[in-house]
Scaffold this motif. Structure first.
Motif, PDB file in Angstrom:
ATOM      1  N   ILE A 224     -18.821  -2.885 -26.371  1.00 52.43           N
ATOM      2  CA  ILE A 224     -20.252  -2.987 -26.008  1.00 52.43           C
ATOM      3  C   ILE A 224     -20.938  -1.621 -26.008  1.00 52.43           C
ATOM      4  CG2 ILE A 224     -21.852  -3.604 -24.150  1.00 52.43           C
ATOM      5  CD1 ILE A 224     -19.947  -5.892 -23.430  1.00 52.43           C
ATOM      6  N   TYR A 225     -20.280  -0.576 -25.477  1.00 54.34           N
ATOM      7  CA  TYR A 225     -20.913   0.741 -25.361  1.00 54.34           C
ATOM      8  C   TYR A 225     -20.727   1.603 -26.610  1.00 54.34           C
ATOM      9  CZ  TYR A 225     -21.410  -0.340 -20.384  1.00 54.34           C
ATOM     10  OH  TYR A 225     -21.745  -0.918 -19.175  1.00 54.34           O
ATOM     11  N   ARG A 226     -20.196   1.045 -27.689  1.00 57.52           N
ATOM     12  CA  ARG A 226     -20.018   1.801 -28.935  1.00 57.52           C
ATOM     13  C   ARG A 226     -21.304   1.767 -29.763  1.00 57.52           C
ATOM     14  NH1 ARG A 226     -15.359   4.954 -28.898  1.00 57.52           N
ATOM     15  NH2 ARG A 226     -14.030   3.982 -27.324  1.00 57.52           N
ATOM     16  N   ASP A 227     -21.495   2.812 -30.570  1.00 57.42           N
ATOM     17  CA  ASP A 227     -22.697   2.859 -31.419  1.00 57.42           C
ATOM     18  C   ASP A 227     -22.658   1.743 -32.459  1.00 57.42           C
ATOM     19  OD1 ASP A 227     -23.680   5.048 -30.054  1.00 57.42           O
ATOM     20  OD2 ASP A 227     -22.639   6.485 -31.352  1.00 57.42           O
ATOM     21  N   ASP A 228     -21.523   1.559 -33.122  1.00 58.39           N
ATOM     22  CA  ASP A 228     -21.374   0.466 -34.097  1.00 58.39           C
ATOM     23  C   ASP A 228     -20.565  -0.649 -33.435  1.00 58.39           C
ATOM     24  OD1 ASP A 228     -20.966  -1.236 -36.215  1.00 58.39           O
ATOM     25  OD2 ASP A 228     -20.503   0.349 -37.663  1.00 58.39           O
ATOM     26  N   LYS A 229     -21.266  -1.570 -32.771  1.00 63.01           N
ATOM     27  CA  LYS A 229     -20.610  -2.633 -32.004  1.00 63.01           C
ATOM     28  C   LYS A 229     -19.826  -3.590 -32.913  1.00 63.01           C
ATOM     29  CE  LYS A 229     -24.545  -2.574 -28.828  1.00 63.01           C
ATOM     30  NZ  LYS A 229     -24.002  -1.736 -27.756  1.00 63.01           N
ATOM     31  N   ILE A 230     -20.377  -3.882 -34.076  1.00 64.84           N
ATOM     32  CA  ILE A 230     -19.728  -4.852 -34.973  1.00 64.84           C
ATOM     33  C   ILE A 230     -18.407  -4.303 -35.508  1.00 64.84           C
ATOM     34  CG2 ILE A 230     -19.997  -6.230 -37.062  1.00 64.84           C
ATOM     35  CD1 ILE A 230     -21.824  -7.018 -34.710  1.00 64.84           C
ATOM     36  N   ARG A 288     -13.600 -10.756 -39.260  1.00 61.34           N
ATOM     37  CA  ARG A 288     -14.358 -10.009 -40.279  1.00 61.34           C
ATOM     38  C   ARG A 288     -15.360 -10.916 -40.983  1.00 61.34           C
ATOM     39  NH1 ARG A 288     -13.911  -5.198 -42.486  1.00 61.34           N
ATOM     40  NH2 ARG A 288     -12.045  -4.779 -41.250  1.00 61.34           N
ATOM     41  N   ARG A 289     -14.923 -12.145 -41.287  1.00 62.13           N
ATOM     42  CA  ARG A 289     -15.808 -13.100 -41.952  1.00 62.13           C
ATOM     43  C   ARG A 289     -16.931 -13.550 -41.007  1.00 62.13           C
ATOM     44  NH1 ARG A 289     -11.838 -15.651 -44.040  1.00 62.13           N
ATOM     45  NH2 ARG A 289     -11.698 -17.303 -42.481  1.00 62.13           N
ATOM     46  N   GLN A 290     -16.571 -13.813 -39.734  1.00 59.72           N
ATOM     47  CA  GLN A 290     -17.576 -14.258 -38.749  1.00 59.72           C
ATOM     48  C   GLN A 290     -18.633 -13.189 -38.489  1.00 59.72           C
ATOM     49  OE1 GLN A 290     -15.420 -15.459 -35.187  1.00 59.72           O
ATOM     50  NE2 GLN A 290     -16.036 -17.563 -35.511  1.00 59.72           N
ATOM     51  N   SER A 291     -18.236 -11.924 -38.561  1.00 56.40           N
ATOM     52  CA  SER A 291     -19.148 -10.838 -38.187  1.00 56.40           C
ATOM     53  C   SER A 291     -20.039 -10.368 -39.331  1.00 56.40           C
ATOM     54  CB  SER A 291     -18.334  -9.649 -37.659  1.00 56.40           C
ATOM     55  OG  SER A 291     -17.467  -9.155 -38.675  1.00 56.40           O
ATOM     56  N   GLU A 292     -19.826 -10.905 -40.515  1.00 58.39           N
ATOM     57  CA  GLU A 292     -20.659 -10.483 -41.653  1.00 58.39           C
ATOM     58  C   GLU A 292     -22.118 -10.847 -41.418  1.00 58.39           C
ATOM     59  OE1 GLU A 292     -19.033 -12.204 -45.155  1.00 58.39           O
ATOM     60  OE2 GLU A 292     -17.255 -10.912 -45.198  1.00 58.39           O
ATOM     61  N   GLY A 293     -22.993  -9.870 -41.601  1.00 56.72           N
ATOM     62  CA  GLY A 293     -24.434 -10.116 -41.466  1.00 56.72           C
ATOM     63  C   GLY A 293     -24.942 -10.116 -40.038  1.00 56.72           C
ATOM     64  N   LEU A 294     -24.075  -9.908 -39.044  1.00 55.12           N
ATOM     65  CA  LEU A 294     -24.528  -9.902 -37.649  1.00 55.12           C
ATOM     66  C   LEU A 294     -25.244  -8.588 -37.330  1.00 55.12           C
ATOM     67  CD1 LEU A 294     -21.494 -11.417 -35.691  1.00 55.12           C
ATOM     68  CD2 LEU A 294     -23.603 -12.561 -36.377  1.00 55.12           C
ATOM     69  N   GLU A 295     -26.274  -8.674 -36.476  1.00 51.40           N
ATOM     70  CA  GLU A 295     -26.985  -7.476 -36.057  1.00 51.40           C
ATOM     71  C   GLU A 295     -26.140  -6.684 -35.071  1.00 51.40           C
ATOM     72  OE1 GLU A 295     -31.019  -8.072 -34.732  1.00 51.40           O
ATOM     73  OE2 GLU A 295     -31.151  -9.951 -35.852  1.00 51.40           O
ATOM     74  N   ASN A 296     -26.375  -5.377 -35.031  1.00 52.96           N
ATOM     75  CA  ASN A 296     -25.622  -4.480 -34.158  1.00 52.96           C
ATOM     76  C   ASN A 296     -26.194  -4.537 -32.729  1.00 52.96           C
ATOM     77  OD1 ASN A 296     -23.702  -2.538 -33.475  1.00 52.96           O
ATOM     78  ND2 ASN A 296     -25.159  -0.875 -33.818  1.00 52.96           N
ATOM     79  N   ARG A 297     -25.957  -5.680 -32.046  1.00 52.39           N
ATOM     80  CA  ARG A 297     -26.480  -5.876 -30.687  1.00 52.39           C
ATOM     81  C   ARG A 297     -25.512  -6.759 -29.893  1.00 52.39           C
ATOM     82  NH1 ARG A 297     -31.506  -9.980 -31.814  1.00 52.39           N
ATOM     83  NH2 ARG A 297     -31.612  -9.858 -29.560  1.00 52.39           N
ATOM     84  N   ASN A 298     -25.672  -6.715 -28.576  1.00 46.95           N
ATOM     85  CA  ASN A 298     -24.749  -7.455 -27.698  1.00 46.95           C
ATOM     86  C   ASN A 298     -24.779  -8.960 -27.946  1.00 46.95           C
ATOM     87  OD1 ASN A 298     -24.015  -5.056 -26.566  1.00 46.95           O
ATOM     88  ND2 ASN A 298     -25.215  -5.314 -24.699  1.00 46.95           N
TER      89      ASN A 298
END
Length: 496
Positions: A224-230, A288-298
């Protein structure tokens, strides 16, 4: 007559009359709605009595077994209403499951756990709380078990009505202890075992809370506190899901499958480690497949924890059904055995029809009365999201395994609710830590007044105090009630 029917005044009167009938129907429906649950429960209890009559109608003690079956059904309903909320509450509070979906999953997996892997043999009486030989006769033993069963059911029912998730295990323990003292004095009680149980009142919730807080800290610090959350989630979510899979495999091997196969702790840990590694490897491409295209937010991270949370809730329900159904039917099985053979000192085998009463009772209780406690655990103690709820579910499984290793009799209720408290109190501590850190870097930032900061606490103190008070008085309250019921039963029987 036709002119009168066409008269607008007559039509207005007719409309008013129809409106009154419509309002009356709505009012009747509103008033009768609270009676539906108790009505269906009463029918289920009656059916349990009829089932016992079919099996024991020709026996000498048929009436005793029929009454005991009704008490066992009543207890099972209360376990479903109160205890099952601990497994489903976090998933519902995190919006990973709807209330209907949670109830459907819990009904299926609780019943499956009870019927497939429910305890084949329980120890003599409630895990050695009292020594049966001190009871003197089978008749006194039967009255003691009847009093224990009814007192535990009444106490859990009261706790559900108040809105406090209590331990049904401790309710049964208190009931057996109270009846044992009333029947044979304080010497009948196994006090070393009671000391262990008393210790578990503190150890269970604290351990559950600490483990849940620890995993939440890992999720916050590593994702959560990382710059690149994804990117961080792609690395750590498979690890966390693998840990969850390995933990639940160990948990089910130890606690949920005792009837099918007996597995020791070291073997169960090895099985869990192997399954955990396999799931971790499988989850890497999946996440990796689920996270494709997700915004960098909580908010995006919540999607990655949804399915693991639902699976964990189902597995917890299976293990709970396998373990805790004995709370409902253990004393009933003891009464059946003592009534049939007169032997009340040997280990108690649970007949299949008795297990069915327990399984269906838990399911009906959850369906009819469970939503109240599910909301309490899931959303009214502290606000949960999928990450926090995942930490609660994982801590519950790990704590039970650690307790098995230490030989401590723990309560699934205390562990799960302790995990919810742990998550909430960790969030409060983390928020205060970040405020202090922000003050150092930005001294001009406005600070909330002490009253405002107290109001913004993330754990509701009123619920916290109610639940802790209910936990502390469960065993003594059930014991006092059971002792009084035993004396009442023996008085009535003696004067009959």
């Amino acid at each position: 007559m036709s002119n009168q029917q066409g008269d607008p005044r007559h039509l207005e009167t007719l409309d008013r009359d129809l409106a009154r009938f419509s309002n009356l129907e709505r009012a009747t429906s509103y008033v009768s709605r609270p009676l539906v649950g108790p009505g269906i429960s009463l029918v289920f209890v009656a059916l349990a009595g009829i089932a016992a009559a079919l099996f024991f109608g020709q026996a000498d003690n048929a009436l005793i077994v029929i009454i005991a079956a009704c008490f066992g059904a009543y207890m099972a309903l209360n376990i479903g209403a109160n205890d099952v909320a601990n497994n489903m509450g976090p998933a519902v509070g995190a919006n990973a499951l709807s209330m209907g979906g949670a109830i459907a999953i819990a009904v299926v997996f609780e019943s499956a756990g009870a019927l497939i892997a429910g305890g084949d043999v329980v120890s003599t009486v409630a895990k050695g709380i009292i020594a049966p030989e001190t009871m003197g006769t089978a008749e006194i033993f039967i009255w003691a078990m009847m009093a224990a069963l009814l007192s535990a059911a009444l106490w859990v029912n009261l706790a559900t009505w108040v809105g406090a998730p209590v331990s049904t295990t401790h309710s049964v323990v208190g009931g057996v202890m109270g009846a044992g003292i009333a029947a044979a004095g304080f010497a009948a009680v196994n006090w070393p075992t009671m000391t262990k149980i008393a210790a578990s009142w503190v150890i269970s919730p604290v351990l559950g809370g600490v483990i849940a807080a620890l995993f939440l800290w890992v999720i916050k610090s590593r994702i959560i506190y990382r710059d690149d959350k994804i990117a961080a989630a792609r690395k750590w979510v498979p690890v966390l899901v693998g840990i969850m899979a390995g933990t639940f495999a160990t948990y089910l091997a130890l606690k949920g499958l005792k009837k099918i196969i007996s597995i020791d702790l070291s073997t169960a840990v090895m099985i869990g480690a192997a399954i955990g590694l396999c799931v971790w490897a499988v989850m890497i491409p999946v996440i990796r497949r689920q996270s494709e295209g997700l915004e960098n937010r909580n908010k995006s991270l919540k999607l990655l924890f949804g399915i693991p949370l639902v699976v964990s809730a189902a597995l917890l329900s299976f293990a709970h059904g396998a373990n805790d159904v004995a709370n409902a039917v253990g004393p009933l099985a003891a009464i059946v055995q003592a009534s049939q053979s007169g032997d009340f000192t040997a280990a108690v085998s649970i007949p299949f029809w008795v297990m069915v009463i327990g399984a269906f009772g838990i399911s009906f209780g959850l369906f009819l009365f469970g939503p109240k406690l599910i909301r309490m655990v899931g959303s009214q103690i502290t606000k949960l999201n999928p990450m926090r709820a995942y930490c609660v579910a994982l801590s519950a499984a790990i704590t039970v395994i650690m307790a098995s290793w230490l030989g401590l009799p723990v309560s699934s209720t205390h562990i799960a609710v302790g995990g919810v408290f742990g998550v909430g109190f960790f969030r409060e501590w983390d928020a205060e830590r970040r405020i202090r850190k922000a003050r150092l870097t930005m001294p001009d930032r406005p600070v909330y007044a002490p009253e405002e900061r107290r109001r913004r606490k993330l754990v509701r103190r009123s619920h916290f105090m109610t639940i802790i008070a209910a936990w502390l008085i469960t065993v003594p309250a059930a014991a006092l009630l059971s002792g009084a019921l035993f004396l009442l039963i023996t008085f009535v029987v003696g004067t009959a």
